[in-house]
Design a protein around this motif. Structure first.
Motif, PDB file in Angstrom:
ATOM      1  N   TYR A  33       0.844  -1.196   0.000  1.00 41.18           N
ATOM      2  CA  TYR A  33       0.000   0.000   0.000  1.00 41.18           C
ATOM      3  C   TYR A  33       0.882   1.250   0.000  1.00 41.18           C
ATOM      4  O   TYR A  33       1.936   1.272   0.634  1.00 41.18           O
ATOM      5  N   PHE A  45      -4.933   7.176   1.917  1.00 37.54           N
ATOM      6  CA  PHE A  45      -4.709   6.072   0.987  1.00 37.54           C
ATOM      7  C   PHE A  45      -4.491   6.571  -0.440  1.00 37.54           C
ATOM      8  O   PHE A  45      -5.194   7.472  -0.917  1.00 37.54           O
ATOM      9  N   TYR A  48      -3.235   0.384  -3.749  1.00 33.95           N
ATOM     10  CA  TYR A  48      -3.033  -0.920  -3.115  1.00 33.95           C
ATOM     11  C   TYR A  48      -2.734  -1.942  -4.198  1.00 33.95           C
ATOM     12  O   TYR A  48      -3.445  -2.013  -5.207  1.00 33.95           O
ATOM     13  N   ARG A  97      -1.981 -10.522   3.991  1.00 36.63           N
ATOM     14  CA  ARG A  97      -3.311 -10.845   3.481  1.00 36.63           C
ATOM     15  C   ARG A  97      -3.715 -12.267   3.839  1.00 36.63           C
ATOM     16  O   ARG A  97      -4.237 -13.009   3.025  1.00 36.63           O
ATOM     17  N   GLY A  99      -5.887 -14.697   6.584  1.00 36.54           N
ATOM     18  CA  GLY A  99      -6.873 -14.722   7.651  1.00 36.54           C
ATOM     19  C   GLY A  99      -7.882 -13.595   7.533  1.00 36.54           C
ATOM     20  O   GLY A  99      -7.938 -12.879   6.543  1.00 36.54           O
ATOM     21  N   ALA A 100      -8.635 -13.436   8.574  1.00 32.68           N
ATOM     22  CA  ALA A 100      -9.730 -12.472   8.545  1.00 32.68           C
ATOM     23  C   ALA A 100      -9.280 -11.068   8.860  1.00 32.68           C
ATOM     24  O   ALA A 100     -10.032 -10.133   8.672  1.00 32.68           O
ATOM     25  N   THR A 101      -8.083 -10.930   9.365  1.00 32.41           N
ATOM     26  CA  THR A 101      -7.591  -9.592   9.643  1.00 32.41           C
ATOM     27  C   THR A 101      -6.328  -9.357   8.844  1.00 32.41           C
ATOM     28  O   THR A 101      -5.725 -10.283   8.330  1.00 32.41           O
ATOM     29  N   ASP A 102      -5.931  -8.119   8.759  1.00 33.21           N
ATOM     30  CA  ASP A 102      -4.873  -7.770   7.817  1.00 33.21           C
ATOM     31  C   ASP A 102      -4.101  -6.600   8.378  1.00 33.21           C
ATOM     32  O   ASP A 102      -4.418  -5.454   8.096  1.00 33.21           O
ATOM     33  N   THR A 103      -3.107  -6.898   9.195  1.00 29.44           N
ATOM     34  CA  THR A 103      -2.318  -5.823   9.794  1.00 29.44           C
ATOM     35  C   THR A 103      -1.344  -5.281   8.767  1.00 29.44           C
ATOM     36  O   THR A 103      -0.576  -6.039   8.158  1.00 29.44           O
ATOM     37  N   GLN A 104      -1.365  -4.004   8.577  1.00 26.19           N
ATOM     38  CA  GLN A 104      -0.436  -3.345   7.667  1.00 26.19           C
ATOM     39  C   GLN A 104       0.757  -2.835   8.457  1.00 26.19           C
ATOM     40  O   GLN A 104       0.600  -2.161   9.480  1.00 26.19           O
ATOM     41  N   TYR A 105       1.944  -3.158   7.964  1.00 26.97           N
ATOM     42  CA  TYR A 105       3.195  -2.746   8.597  1.00 26.97           C
ATOM     43  C   TYR A 105       3.808  -1.637   7.744  1.00 26.97           C
ATOM     44  O   TYR A 105       4.031  -1.826   6.551  1.00 26.97           O
ATOM     45  N   PHE A 106       4.072  -0.516   8.389  1.00 29.36           N
ATOM     46  CA  PHE A 106       4.517   0.669   7.673  1.00 29.36           C
ATOM     47  C   PHE A 106       6.030   0.821   7.687  1.00 29.36           C
ATOM     48  O   PHE A 106       6.704   0.448   8.650  1.00 29.36           O
TER      49      PHE A 106
ATOM     50  N   TYR B  32     -13.958  -2.865  10.516  1.00 29.29           N
ATOM     51  CA  TYR B  32     -12.706  -3.258  11.158  1.00 29.29           C
ATOM     52  C   TYR B  32     -11.975  -1.986  11.534  1.00 29.29           C
ATOM     53  O   TYR B  32     -11.850  -1.074  10.705  1.00 29.29           O
ATOM     54  N   LEU B  34      -8.655  -0.067  13.789  1.00 35.91           N
ATOM     55  CA  LEU B  34      -7.303  -0.271  14.292  1.00 35.91           C
ATOM     56  C   LEU B  34      -6.804   1.000  14.960  1.00 35.91           C
ATOM     57  O   LEU B  34      -7.253   2.099  14.653  1.00 35.91           O
ATOM     58  N   TYR B  36      -3.012   2.819  15.596  1.00 40.54           N
ATOM     59  CA  TYR B  36      -1.583   2.836  15.326  1.00 40.54           C
ATOM     60  C   TYR B  36      -0.962   3.927  16.191  1.00 40.54           C
ATOM     61  O   TYR B  36      -1.602   4.941  16.490  1.00 40.54           O
ATOM     62  N   PRO B  44       4.008   4.599  11.184  1.00 42.88           N
ATOM     63  CA  PRO B  44       3.031   4.151  12.177  1.00 42.88           C
ATOM     64  C   PRO B  44       3.246   2.675  12.518  1.00 42.88           C
ATOM     65  O   PRO B  44       3.551   1.858  11.652  1.00 42.88           O
ATOM     66  N   TRP B  95     -13.625  -3.989   5.547  1.00 42.07           N
ATOM     67  CA  TRP B  95     -12.892  -5.221   5.249  1.00 42.07           C
ATOM     68  C   TRP B  95     -13.684  -6.159   4.339  1.00 42.07           C
ATOM     69  O   TRP B  95     -13.168  -6.725   3.400  1.00 42.07           O
ATOM     70  N   LEU B 102      -7.135   1.609   4.383  1.00 48.21           N
ATOM     71  CA  LEU B 102      -7.408   2.179   5.691  1.00 48.21           C
ATOM     72  C   LEU B 102      -7.724   3.661   5.548  1.00 48.21           C
ATOM     73  O   LEU B 102      -7.077   4.376   4.789  1.00 48.21           O
TER      74      LEU B 102
END
Lengths: 115, 114
Positions: A33, A45, A48, A97, A99-106, B32, B34, B36, B44, B95, B102
């Motif tokens: 992203y 945003f 993606y 991407r 599972g049901a959740t999707d943590t984005q790491y920046f 959903y 979150l 940060y 973040p 989601w 986001l």
């Protein structure tokens, strides 16, 4: 392991010039992203990627902005004919991407200044 | 239009006390959420999340509460520590319908005083 990296960390350019910003995602992350953060605001945003293709580019502000991810890993955000209003922090994030959740790491971001 | 809003640009608390950061949203399609946190010169960092099927999620000193009827969520930090001083962003996504993009709030600068 290594996190998301972005280069350069700072970029100063003149109005009208072309710039490229690079993002190296976390190894194995299929989603990537791009966000843009202006002073005093939250990240906004831009685009993606899922693999090599742009799954959602609805956040790109105009046709001067373009991004690629030719091999499904590294991505480059390209800005043509830069304007002073393009000055911002450009953030890249990646996720697995799964599972049901999707943590984005920046990543730490690239600070772009257009003079 | 600002779909996610954090109305407090800053918050100052004493070490050991509770920090409560608030966030409001307008898009009922968000499912959903979150939080940060961001230190200067860093990107973040993910803190905690909650799905719309829950009203509370806890992880150590951090708890997120979701009130769907009020379209409001909050982050509680107990006890607060000086190292928690950072900018906290609330974020939301649709989601189920549109994947992972986001939408962020403006952020709240938390300062925890020793």
């Amino acid at each position: 392991g290594a996190g998301v990296s972005q280069t350069p960390s700072n970029k100063v350019t003149e109005k009208g010039k072309y710039v490229e910003l690079r993002c190296d995602p976390i190894s194995g992350h299929t989603a990537l992203y791009w966000y843009r953060q202006s002073l005093g605001q939250g990240p906004e945003f831009l685009i993606y990627f899922q693999g090599t293709g742009a799954a959602d580019d609805s956040g790109l502000p105009n046709d001067r902005f373009f991004a690629v991810r030719p091999e499904g890993s590294v991505s480059t955000l390209k800005i043509q004919r830069t304007e002073r209003g393009d000055s911002a922090m450009y953030l890249c994030a990646s996720s697995s991407r799964q599972g049901a959740t999707d943590t984005q790491y920046f990543g730490p971001g690239t600070r772009l200044t257009v003079l | 239009d600002q779909q996610v809003k954090q109305n407090s640009p800053s918050l100052s608390v004493q070490e050991g006390r509770i920090s409560i950061l608030n966030c409001d949203y307008t898009n009922s399609m968000f499912d959903y959420f979150l939080w940060y946190k961001k230190y200067p010169a860093e990107g973040p960092t993910f803190l905690i999340s909650i799905s719309s099927i829950k009203d509370k999620n806890e992880d150590g000193r951090f708890t997120v509460f979701l009130n769907k009827s009020a379209k409001h969520l909050s982050l509680h930090i107990v006890p607060s520590q000086p190292g928690d001083s950072a900018v906290y962003f609330c974020a939301a996504s649709e989601w189920e319908t549109s994947g992972s993009r986001l939408t962020f709030g403006e952020g709240t600068q938390l300062t925890v005083n020793p």
